[in-house]
Design a protein around this motif. Structure first.
Motif, short mmCIF file in Angstrom:
data_model
loop_
_atom_site.label_atom_id
_atom_site.label_comp_id
_atom_site.label_asym_id
_atom_site.label_seq_id
_atom_site.Cartn_x
_atom_site.Cartn_y
_atom_site.Cartn_z
N ASP A 85 0.84 -1.21 0.00
CA ASP A 85 0.00 0.00 0.00
C ASP A 85 0.87 1.25 0.00
O ASP A 85 0.54 2.25 -0.66
CB ASP A 85 -0.92 0.00 1.22
CG ASP A 85 -2.02 -1.05 1.15
OD1 ASP A 85 -2.29 -1.55 0.03
OD2 ASP A 85 -2.61 -1.37 2.20
N ALA A 86 1.99 1.21 0.72
CA ALA A 86 2.90 2.35 0.75
C ALA A 86 3.53 2.59 -0.61
O ALA A 86 3.76 3.74 -1.02
CB ALA A 86 3.98 2.14 1.81
N LEU A 87 3.84 1.52 -1.34
CA LEU A 87 4.38 1.66 -2.69
C LEU A 87 3.36 2.34 -3.61
O LEU A 87 3.72 3.22 -4.41
CB LEU A 87 4.75 0.29 -3.26
CG LEU A 87 5.97 -0.40 -2.65
CD1 LEU A 87 6.15 -1.79 -3.26
CD2 LEU A 87 7.23 0.43 -2.85
N LEU A 88 2.10 1.96 -3.49
CA LEU A 88 1.06 2.58 -4.31
C LEU A 88 0.87 4.04 -3.94
O LEU A 88 0.65 4.90 -4.81
CB LEU A 88 -0.25 1.81 -4.16
CG LEU A 88 -0.27 0.42 -4.81
CD1 LEU A 88 -1.53 -0.34 -4.40
CD2 LEU A 88 -0.20 0.53 -6.32
N ASP A 89 0.96 4.33 -2.65
CA ASP A 89 0.85 5.73 -2.21
C ASP A 89 1.98 6.56 -2.80
O ASP A 89 1.77 7.70 -3.23
CB ASP A 89 0.89 5.81 -0.69
CG ASP A 89 -0.39 5.30 -0.03
OD1 ASP A 89 -1.41 5.19 -0.74
OD2 ASP A 89 -0.35 5.01 1.18
N ARG A 90 3.18 6.01 -2.81
CA ARG A 90 4.32 6.75 -3.37
C ARG A 90 4.13 6.96 -4.87
O ARG A 90 4.43 8.04 -5.38
CB ARG A 90 5.63 6.00 -3.09
CG ARG A 90 6.84 6.71 -3.68
CD ARG A 90 8.15 6.02 -3.35
NE ARG A 90 8.59 6.31 -2.00
CZ ARG A 90 9.82 6.01 -1.55
NH1 ARG A 90 10.69 5.41 -2.35
NH2 ARG A 90 10.16 6.28 -0.31
N TRP A 91 3.66 5.95 -5.56
CA TRP A 91 3.39 6.09 -7.00
C TRP A 91 2.38 7.20 -7.27
O TRP A 91 2.59 8.04 -8.14
CB TRP A 91 2.89 4.75 -7.54
CG TRP A 91 2.24 4.82 -8.88
CD1 TRP A 91 2.85 5.06 -10.08
CD2 TRP A 91 0.85 4.64 -9.17
NE1 TRP A 91 1.92 5.04 -11.10
CE2 TRP A 91 0.69 4.79 -10.56
CE3 TRP A 91 -0.27 4.37 -8.38
CZ2 TRP A 91 -0.56 4.67 -11.18
CZ3 TRP A 91 -1.50 4.24 -8.99
CH2 TRP A 91 -1.63 4.40 -10.38
N GLN A 92 1.31 7.22 -6.49
CA GLN A 92 0.30 8.27 -6.66
C GLN A 92 0.88 9.65 -6.36
O GLN A 92 0.59 10.63 -7.05
CB GLN A 92 -0.90 8.02 -5.74
CG GLN A 92 -1.73 6.80 -6.11
CD GLN A 92 -2.76 7.09 -7.18
OE1 GLN A 92 -2.56 7.94 -8.04
NE2 GLN A 92 -3.87 6.37 -7.14
N ALA A 93 1.71 9.72 -5.32
CA ALA A 93 2.25 11.01 -4.88
C ALA A 93 3.36 11.52 -5.79
O ALA A 93 3.72 12.69 -5.71
CB ALA A 93 2.78 10.88 -3.44
N THR A 94 3.90 10.66 -6.63
CA THR A 94 4.94 11.09 -7.56
C THR A 94 4.36 11.20 -8.96
O THR A 94 4.08 12.29 -9.46
CB THR A 94 6.14 10.14 -7.52
OG1 THR A 94 5.69 8.79 -7.75
CG2 THR A 94 6.85 10.20 -6.19
N ASN A 95 4.13 10.08 -9.61
CA ASN A 95 3.73 10.09 -11.02
C ASN A 95 2.42 10.83 -11.28
O ASN A 95 2.37 11.73 -12.12
CB ASN A 95 3.63 8.66 -11.54
CG ASN A 95 4.99 8.07 -11.85
OD1 ASN A 95 6.01 8.56 -11.40
ND2 ASN A 95 5.00 7.02 -12.63
N THR A 96 1.37 10.44 -10.59
CA THR A 96 0.08 11.06 -10.87
C THR A 96 0.07 12.52 -10.43
O THR A 96 -0.38 13.40 -11.18
CB THR A 96 -1.05 10.29 -10.18
OG1 THR A 96 -1.10 8.96 -10.71
CG2 THR A 96 -2.40 10.96 -10.40
N ALA A 97 0.59 12.79 -9.25
CA ALA A 97 0.60 14.17 -8.76
C ALA A 97 1.41 15.08 -9.66
O ALA A 97 1.02 16.22 -9.94
CB ALA A 97 1.14 14.21 -7.33
N ALA A 98 2.56 14.59 -10.14
CA ALA A 98 3.41 15.42 -11.00
C ALA A 98 2.73 15.70 -12.33
O ALA A 98 2.77 16.83 -12.83
CB ALA A 98 4.75 14.72 -11.23
N MET A 99 2.09 14.70 -12.92
CA MET A 99 1.45 14.91 -14.21
C MET A 99 0.30 15.90 -14.09
O MET A 99 0.11 16.78 -14.95
CB MET A 99 0.98 13.57 -14.77
CG MET A 99 0.49 13.64 -16.20
SD MET A 99 0.35 12.00 -16.98
CE MET A 99 2.05 11.73 -17.48
N VAL A 100 -0.48 15.78 -13.03
CA VAL A 100 -1.58 16.72 -12.81
C VAL A 100 -1.04 18.13 -12.57
O VAL A 100 -1.55 19.11 -13.12
CB VAL A 100 -2.45 16.26 -11.62
CG1 VAL A 100 -3.44 17.35 -11.22
CG2 VAL A 100 -3.19 14.97 -11.97
#
Length: 223
Positions: A71-86
């Protein structure tokens, strides 16, 4: 056993030697390495402990279970890739072509967007309904940001959605193809891509600024 492969988020940190003690970030970083290189099935506590050369007991200081780590890995993915693209889609820009070039910064700067991590999560989603749902939500967020970006510059609702889909899905497919394209080849095509995606030509100074950014932030021939 080889030496520990720990790598801290802070490159200035002293290397861990002797009777090492690992941090939560150490566990996350090595788990991320395993996810990207070998797939989620290899993200196991014992495997990670062996890679770091430590006892697995320290894992439970930071995580309740393997699922907690995932779950922490998924949180990091969301906080990096998705957040940066948005964030890049929402960044101020005088023109639509400049706005698209802001998004392109994710493509050429691995500190903004980790392409290998995105591939790993997409592969993981094929085997997990929970991850599939999170990926769908992420794709929806990214597309919504792209659609809003085009709408800000005068596109109708339908046109904005169509251009957003063309831009986003082309980029995902382009990266998935792993063409190994030289940076200069891709940069030479940027003016033409801008015309295709926006319907208007990019300004020379916008393209020159992006090219300088790309050369400064890319790794090797990644574009």
């Amino acid at each position: 056993m080889t030496g520990p492969i720990l790598h801290r988020d802070n490159p200035e940190a002293e290397p861990l030697v002797g009777n090492i003690k690992v941090t939560r970030d150490d566990w996350l970083n090595v788990a991320m390495d395993a996810l990207v290189s070998d797939g989620v099935e290899h993200v196991k506590v014992m495997n990670l402990a062996e890679r770091m050369g430590v006892s697995r007991s320290s894992f439970y200081w930071y995580f309740k279970s393997r699922q907690d780590l995932l779950d922490a890995l998924l949180d990091r993915w969301q906080a990096t890739n998705t957040a940066a693209m948005v964030a890049q889609a929402e960044a101020p820009a005088e023109t639509i072509t400049q706005a698209v070039l802001n998004v392109y910064r994710c493509v050429v700067n691995p500190e903004l967007f980790d392409t290998a991590l995105d591939f790993a999560v997409r592969d993981w989603a094929r085997r997990s309904g929970k991850v599939r749902r999170m990926l769908d939500q992420s794709d929806t967020r990214r597309l919504a940001a792209f659609t809003a970006m085009f709408a800000r510059y005068g596109c109708t609702e339908t046109e904005a959605e169509a251009r957003a889909r063309a831009l986003y899905y082309m980029q995902i497919g382009y990266d998935l193809a792993q063409l190994g394209e030289p940076m200069e080849t891709r940069l030479a095509l940027v003016p033409h891509y801008l015309l295709v995606f926006t319907g208007v030509p990019g300004q020379p100074h916008e393209i020159e600024d992006f090219a300088a950014y790309a050369r400064a932030h890319s790794q090797g021939d990644r574009a």
